[in-house]
Design a protein around this motif. Sequence first.
Motif, short mmCIF file in Angstrom:
data_model
loop_
_atom_site.label_atom_id
_atom_site.label_comp_id
_atom_site.label_asym_id
_atom_site.label_seq_id
_atom_site.Cartn_x
_atom_site.Cartn_y
_atom_site.Cartn_z
N GLY A 152 -6.45 -7.75 -6.77
CA GLY A 152 -5.06 -7.80 -7.23
C GLY A 152 -4.97 -8.00 -8.72
O GLY A 152 -4.16 -7.36 -9.41
N PHE A 153 -5.83 -8.90 -9.26
CA PHE A 153 -5.85 -9.11 -10.71
C PHE A 153 -6.22 -7.81 -11.43
O PHE A 153 -5.57 -7.41 -12.40
CB PHE A 153 -6.86 -10.20 -11.09
N THR A 154 -7.28 -7.15 -10.95
CA THR A 154 -7.75 -5.91 -11.59
C THR A 154 -6.67 -4.85 -11.57
O THR A 154 -6.44 -4.15 -12.57
CB THR A 154 -9.01 -5.39 -10.89
N GLY A 188 -3.14 -3.45 -2.09
CA GLY A 188 -2.38 -4.63 -1.67
C GLY A 188 -0.88 -4.50 -1.82
O GLY A 188 -0.14 -5.43 -1.50
N TYR A 189 -0.38 -3.34 -2.30
CA TYR A 189 1.06 -3.19 -2.48
C TYR A 189 1.74 -2.76 -1.17
O TYR A 189 2.96 -2.88 -1.04
CB TYR A 189 1.36 -2.20 -3.59
N LEU A 190 0.97 -2.23 -0.25
CA LEU A 190 1.42 -2.02 1.13
C LEU A 190 0.48 -2.80 2.03
O LEU A 190 -0.72 -2.91 1.73
CB LEU A 190 1.39 -0.53 1.51
N ILE A 214 0.71 -11.49 -5.96
CA ILE A 214 -0.76 -11.33 -5.90
C ILE A 214 -1.43 -12.66 -5.57
O ILE A 214 -2.34 -12.74 -4.74
CB ILE A 214 -1.29 -10.75 -7.24
N ALA A 215 -0.96 -13.74 -6.22
CA ALA A 215 -1.54 -15.06 -5.97
C ALA A 215 -1.29 -15.52 -4.53
O ALA A 215 -2.20 -16.04 -3.86
CB ALA A 215 -0.94 -16.07 -6.96
N ARG A 216 -0.08 -15.33 -4.05
CA ARG A 216 0.24 -15.75 -2.67
C ARG A 216 -0.55 -14.96 -1.65
O ARG A 216 -1.09 -15.51 -0.69
CB ARG A 216 1.75 -15.60 -2.42
N ARG A 217 -0.64 -13.65 -1.85
CA ARG A 217 -1.39 -12.80 -0.91
C ARG A 217 -2.87 -13.19 -0.88
O ARG A 217 -3.50 -13.21 0.17
CB ARG A 217 -1.26 -11.32 -1.31
N ALA A 218 -3.44 -13.51 -2.05
CA ALA A 218 -4.85 -13.92 -2.10
C ALA A 218 -5.05 -15.20 -1.28
O ALA A 218 -6.03 -15.33 -0.53
CB ALA A 218 -5.29 -14.14 -3.54
#
Length: 794
Positions: free
Chosen positions: A647-649, A667-669, A623-627
């Motif tokens: 992503g956090f939520t 964000g999972y796909l 999540i951090a990298r994608r952000a």
Amino acid sequence: MSRFNVRKVAVLGAGVMGAQIAAHLVNVKVPVVLFDLPAKEGPKNGIVTKAVDGLKKIKPSPLGIPEDAALIQQANYEEHLELLKDCDLIIEAIAERMDWKLDLYTKVAPFIAPHAIVASNTSGLSITKLSEVLPAEIKPRFCGIHFFNPPRYMYLVELIPTPTTRPEILDQLESFVTTALGKGVVRAKDTPNFVANRVGIANMLSTMKEAENFGLSYDVVDDLTGKKLGRASSGTFRTADVVGLDTMAHVMKTMQDNLKDDPFYAAYETPKAVAALIEKGALGQKTGAGFYKKVGKDIQRLDPAKGEYVAAGGKADEIVARMLKKAPAERLKLLRESTNPQAQFLWAILRNGFHYAAVHLGDIADSAREIDLALRWGFGMSQGPFELWQQAGWKQVAEWVKADIDAGKALSKAPLPAWVFDGRDGVHTAEGSWSASQNKYLPKSNLPVYQRQHFPEALFGSGAVDPLKSGTEEFKNDEVRAWTLDGEVLILSITSKLHLIGEGVIDGIAKAVDVAEAKYKGLVIWSPDDVFSAGANLESMLPVFMKSGAKGIAPMIKKLQDTMLRMRYSTVPVIAAVRGIALGGGCEIAVYTTKRVAAMESYMGLVEVGVGLIPGGGGLTYIARRAAEMASAANANADILKFLTEGFTAAAMAKVGTSAIENRKNGYLLWSDIVVPNKDELLYVASQQAKSLYESGYRAPAKAVFPVAGRNGIATIKAQLVNMRDGGFISQHDFHIGALIADVVCGGDVDAGSLVNEEYLMTLERKHFCSLLEHPKSQERAMGMLSTGKPVRN
């Protein structure tokens, strides 16, 4: 055969079925225009607008995401018939009235393109009669298409030709419906109610009649005829309520009006209980009452003797439930010979089903395959009647059914057909399935579209190979099997229960990457059922935790994280073929592969909060990298926190995407990932992707550092969590877990914009995961889930 190119579809009729067919077309990215009558007041598209808005409120949702309702183009017959000229497929889905349908065909015929296929979505009207009003040039391109409700979720679509339908038209439509819409196609003859409803409703009527004969209550019958019998969990009477008693009555009336010469005609009579409920306007779920009624939180059932609703909850007798767990041959023998009324009832409905299917096979279907698949896909049966009969011992069951017919116990005096007793052991063979009308075994369809299905659903007796015993095996352990079909792509199948991730899975993935890099063009992670992985095997961790505490678990988590990075940086592409649930660690495996190929019905999410933990296999690092990547793509100086919030939520709320489309939103796909409508094409498409990437000179992503939101981001998120806690929306322990998630995704106690790598964030993830293992509140949640299967909120 060249592919039938469907650039746009028109759906005529914005009722329940028409609107939901349009919704499913939108889900699979097929442009659609939805027509209905012009509204008498207000905007002319008012009827369609109301139907489209209504799609957003239906549960389960017909749409992958509600916002996609806007993609349905709205039209009415008065102003927009010219739009039909741009449509390659026209599906008529108005009410089941022959006169209304014929009138509409006359109206739209001049606007139909010379190449377009026209199909009527009807549950039982004669397709041949419907075609009679069409111009000669359209008749060869006209057929029936019967979607089951709800169209997004029900796998079955029946296709029904007329005598004038060109064979290649049906082939083109079958290919489109299979691959583009993700459905299982059964071809039916143009007989009343076709295949699934003809046999399925006859079975339901038989069940209702025998329930009355044996004096069984509706709730007991539903318990007996649900999962225990290998059928839909809603059983019989609850299913009738969901379908709608008026809808069921319509199907029954079609049989009553058109099957007067049928030897089972007397069995088509509308049950008195159904007629009485319809007369009262109690049509089932849509009116709030039918065979059942919800009162507050309680479900009540109708007591026909008293004419009032009473407490529901009756269950099958334990002795009968035990009979149903036996192998088919023993099960049927026990039911037939028992003196228990519930057992006698079950034998009676199974006998009636065998009898009906055998007598009508030659009239309604090309082969036994169509009947068995139609009942599997349209009525939720784990086996069709012919499969069960064959598995239980064809010759013995045939003699039992014959004896009951001769004794007058059956629904009809019609004898079993002669072919039943010709020495056979069943109707499904490796050669094909029995066709009573053609007096031979018919092989499966050889349309090119089916070459994309390596392991389609197989019928008992058809000689299909078990996917997990197929191909050439590279290696296996207690939790995985690595194998190949073509010598070019390695396939890894997780074989543990619910594909839970234990050490065997972690070791298996790492070894599979090594083998793939040495010998193959890529690795595909795929399993032949509706579970990708339900996450970590908490139960297998317990002995280690009891002995060594969290410090004993830490090395296993580190190993899992290292395996995730091993996949991400593999020198050959690693493809996750996701179908069904991919939760917790299963979701983490998917996001660390090179690319995901996901079935439309994929349910992904980081759900560890439900057991009092945080994702520990790299999910928060992802999540951090994608952000950071999204912020960089938007603007070099963009605020990372803005891209981190969703992503956090999703992780903090254990949010699960309810479709592949929603998984993209969460964000999972990614948009570069591929959504495959048909579950049986998943392995083919994933393997093709692996080979294509390899042949294109695939290189793993370079290891890099990326910026994080830092302590400022943590403070912002924690302030929002405080408001939620103080407002009573989350508990103190939820707040604690949320704060730990924020710490990881923001990079810990560092300045905003600090550069970190994946290993750094994974260390934070592992530290917080292990600290929660020893927290009493988390232990309560974990033990609650293990003992009840339900999350504990504390």
